[in-house]
Design a protein around this motif. Structure first.
Motif, mmCIF file in Angstrom:
data_model
loop_
_atom_site.group_PDB
_atom_site.id
_atom_site.type_symbol
_atom_site.label_atom_id
_atom_site.label_comp_id
_atom_site.label_asym_id
_atom_site.label_seq_id
_atom_site.Cartn_x
_atom_site.Cartn_y
_atom_site.Cartn_z
ATOM 1 N N PRO A 162 0.838 -1.202 0.000
ATOM 2 C CA PRO A 162 0.000 0.000 0.000
ATOM 3 C C PRO A 162 0.872 1.250 0.000
ATOM 4 O O PRO A 162 1.956 1.267 0.605
ATOM 5 C CB PRO A 162 -0.797 -0.125 1.301
ATOM 6 C CG PRO A 162 0.047 -0.986 2.187
ATOM 7 C CD PRO A 162 0.752 -1.943 1.275
ATOM 8 N N SER A 163 0.432 2.271 -0.673
ATOM 9 C CA SER A 163 1.182 3.536 -0.684
ATOM 10 C C SER A 163 0.643 4.418 0.430
ATOM 11 O O SER A 163 -0.481 4.893 0.374
ATOM 12 C CB SER A 163 1.036 4.233 -2.042
ATOM 13 O OG SER A 163 -0.330 4.395 -2.366
ATOM 14 N N ARG A 164 1.450 4.612 1.443
ATOM 15 C CA ARG A 164 1.041 5.417 2.600
ATOM 16 C C ARG A 164 1.477 6.862 2.367
ATOM 17 O O ARG A 164 2.502 7.306 2.873
ATOM 18 C CB ARG A 164 1.644 4.835 3.872
ATOM 19 C CG ARG A 164 1.100 3.451 4.223
ATOM 20 C CD ARG A 164 1.654 2.945 5.541
ATOM 21 N NE ARG A 164 0.951 1.742 5.995
ATOM 22 C CZ ARG A 164 1.308 0.510 5.660
ATOM 23 N NH1 ARG A 164 2.370 0.320 4.883
ATOM 24 N NH2 ARG A 164 0.622 -0.527 6.106
ATOM 25 N N LEU A 165 0.690 7.550 1.543
ATOM 26 C CA LEU A 165 1.028 8.917 1.143
ATOM 27 C C LEU A 165 0.065 9.896 1.812
ATOM 28 O O LEU A 165 -1.154 9.809 1.626
ATOM 29 C CB LEU A 165 0.965 9.060 -0.380
ATOM 30 C CG LEU A 165 1.844 8.086 -1.178
ATOM 31 C CD1 LEU A 165 1.666 8.325 -2.675
ATOM 32 C CD2 LEU A 165 3.306 8.233 -0.789
ATOM 33 N N ILE A 166 0.633 10.820 2.557
ATOM 34 C CA ILE A 166 -0.164 11.832 3.258
ATOM 35 C C ILE A 166 -0.323 13.039 2.343
ATOM 36 O O ILE A 166 0.672 13.562 1.814
ATOM 37 C CB ILE A 166 0.529 12.244 4.564
ATOM 38 C CG1 ILE A 166 0.759 11.006 5.439
ATOM 39 C CG2 ILE A 166 -0.286 13.296 5.308
ATOM 40 C CD1 ILE A 166 1.688 11.249 6.608
ATOM 41 N N PRO A 167 -1.559 13.527 2.116
ATOM 42 C CA PRO A 167 -1.786 14.627 1.155
ATOM 43 C C PRO A 167 -1.432 16.003 1.717
ATOM 44 O O PRO A 167 -2.306 16.801 2.067
ATOM 45 C CB PRO A 167 -3.283 14.509 0.859
ATOM 46 C CG PRO A 167 -3.865 13.917 2.096
ATOM 47 C CD PRO A 167 -2.827 12.986 2.640
ATOM 48 N N VAL A 168 -0.150 16.277 1.807
ATOM 49 C CA VAL A 168 0.324 17.597 2.231
ATOM 50 C C VAL A 168 0.498 18.471 0.989
ATOM 51 O O VAL A 168 1.175 18.061 0.042
ATOM 52 C CB VAL A 168 1.659 17.482 2.993
ATOM 53 C CG1 VAL A 168 2.187 18.861 3.365
ATOM 54 C CG2 VAL A 168 1.497 16.605 4.224
ATOM 55 N N PRO A 169 -0.091 19.661 0.939
ATOM 56 C CA PRO A 169 0.051 20.534 -0.244
ATOM 57 C C PRO A 169 1.523 20.805 -0.565
ATOM 58 O O PRO A 169 2.341 21.001 0.344
ATOM 59 C CB PRO A 169 -0.679 21.812 0.171
ATOM 60 C CG PRO A 169 -1.661 21.362 1.203
ATOM 61 C CD PRO A 169 -0.980 20.247 1.953
ATOM 62 N N SER A 170 1.828 20.836 -1.831
ATOM 63 C CA SER A 170 3.221 21.002 -2.247
ATOM 64 C C SER A 170 3.809 22.330 -1.798
ATOM 65 O O SER A 170 5.005 22.419 -1.517
ATOM 66 C CB SER A 170 3.333 20.866 -3.768
ATOM 67 O OG SER A 170 2.519 21.814 -4.424
ATOM 68 N N ARG A 171 2.973 23.375 -1.706
ATOM 69 C CA ARG A 171 3.516 24.679 -1.287
ATOM 70 C C ARG A 171 4.033 24.632 0.154
ATOM 71 O O ARG A 171 4.982 25.332 0.515
ATOM 72 C CB ARG A 171 2.459 25.772 -1.445
ATOM 73 C CG ARG A 171 1.238 25.622 -0.572
ATOM 74 C CD ARG A 171 0.236 26.740 -0.821
ATOM 75 N NE ARG A 171 -0.947 26.612 0.018
ATOM 76 C CZ ARG A 171 -1.988 25.859 -0.276
ATOM 77 N NH1 ARG A 171 -2.004 25.151 -1.405
ATOM 78 N NH2 ARG A 171 -3.032 25.804 0.531
#
Length: 318
Positions: free
Chosen positions: A252-261
């Motif tokens: 599973p890809s455990r990716l937290i959606p933090v804005p790139s800015r």
């Protein structure tokens, strides 16, 4: 049969190219390696240094095409007091010295592995780099590659030898190192990453597609004295790439959606602007010229290449 000399025969690209050509009846391949190194299965020439004084004449005897992959590569933390001079010694003076000796030895074509860094470090959305764009290198490595390209084109105007310049984007595949390998390791360990909301677009090229493009440029008459960019033909965001790698890992890809800015802000505070740019910025290339002039298209899909890369990683990580 075309006699080909590959420089940098033990490098990431050079070794793969030699291996691919070694079993091909169209080619008689030899390779240069650093002093003290060997390469099984092909005739090798030990070259102690790559600079303006290096003698290449024994290695060039009877050679039809030189593929020059050897270089002083991009260094993340260069300790040299004058890094541009060090890059120039190898990538400009060393390359031109080899090319001059190649021309005088009767070599018909010189294929030079340059870098997309000659074009620059990033693109605007929908405006990919093209081969005829004005160069805009930002670091010493890119500057040295640009200067080598200029010198080679000038040499081609004076000599009978053809020059082909290939500028790859980020190359990945079995045995990949640096940041790409780190990403695979993080994902394989299940480390949560704050990279789930990056909407950039980046071109990549797998090793198989790059090798196929190099071989095309060795043979194709229309490649003479041209510049080509090369990619897999599918641009991905950093988030999409991580998801695809996770799929290849069957994790599973455990990716937290933090804005790139926000990522860019924290990176700036930590003095990691360059790393942030690679993660969050876009860099796309247009490979239409390859299709139109060489009838070349990528032979391997991104998912196929990632699967092969991950399989090799898992085998080596046992």
């Amino acid at each position: 049969m075309t006699r080909v000399l590959v420089t940098g025969g033990t490098g990431f690209i050079g070794a793969a190219l030699v291996d691919k050509m070694n079993g091909d009846a169209r080619f008689d391949v030899s390779a240069s390696v650093r002093a003290g190194r060997t390469l099984s299965g092909v005739h090798t020439h030990q070259i102690p240094d790559l600079n303006a004084e290096t003698s290449w004449l024994p290695a060039l005897e009877g050679v039809d095409v030189v593929v020059h992959t050897a270089a002083r590569v991009h260094v993340m933390h260069d300790s040299s007091t004058d890094p541009l001079t060090e890059f120039r010694k190898v990538n400009v003076e060393g390359t031109l010295n080899l090319a001059r000796q190649a021309a005088r030895s009767g070599v018909q074509r010189f294929v030079f592995l340059s870098s997309i860094k000659v074009n620059g470090e990033g693109t605007q959305p929908g405006r990919p780099y093209k081969p005829d764009d004005l160069p805009d290198p930002k670091d010493y490595y890119g500057i040295s590659k640009m200067e080598a390209e200029i010198a080679l084109r000038e040499l081609a105007e004076l000599e009978q030898m053809e020059v082909v310049i290939i500028r790859p984007v980020l190359v990945y595949g079995p045995g990949v190192k640096a940041n790409f390998l780190s990403m695979i390791r993080w994902l394989n360990r299940g480390v949560p990453l704050p990279l789930g909301s990056i909407h950039n677009k980046r071109s990549l090229v797998c090793l198989d597609n790059l090798i196929n493009m190099i071989i095309t440029c060795i043979e194709h008459p229309s490649a003479a004295n041209q510049v080509f960019l090369v990619s897999d033909g599918e641009d991905l965001s950093t988030t999409q790439l991580l998801v695809r790698i996770s799929k290849a890992l069957n994790k599973p890809s455990r990716l937290i959606p933090v804005p790139s800015r926000i990522l860019e802000l924290f990176a700036a505070l930590l003095g990691k602007r360059d790393f942030s740019r690679r993660l969050c910025g876009s860099l796309q290339v247009d490979i239409a010229k390859n299709r139109e002039l060489l009838n070349w298209t990528p032979q391997v899909s991104v998912d196929q290449a990632l699967s092969k890369t991950v399989k090799n990683f898992l085998e080596q990580d046992k």
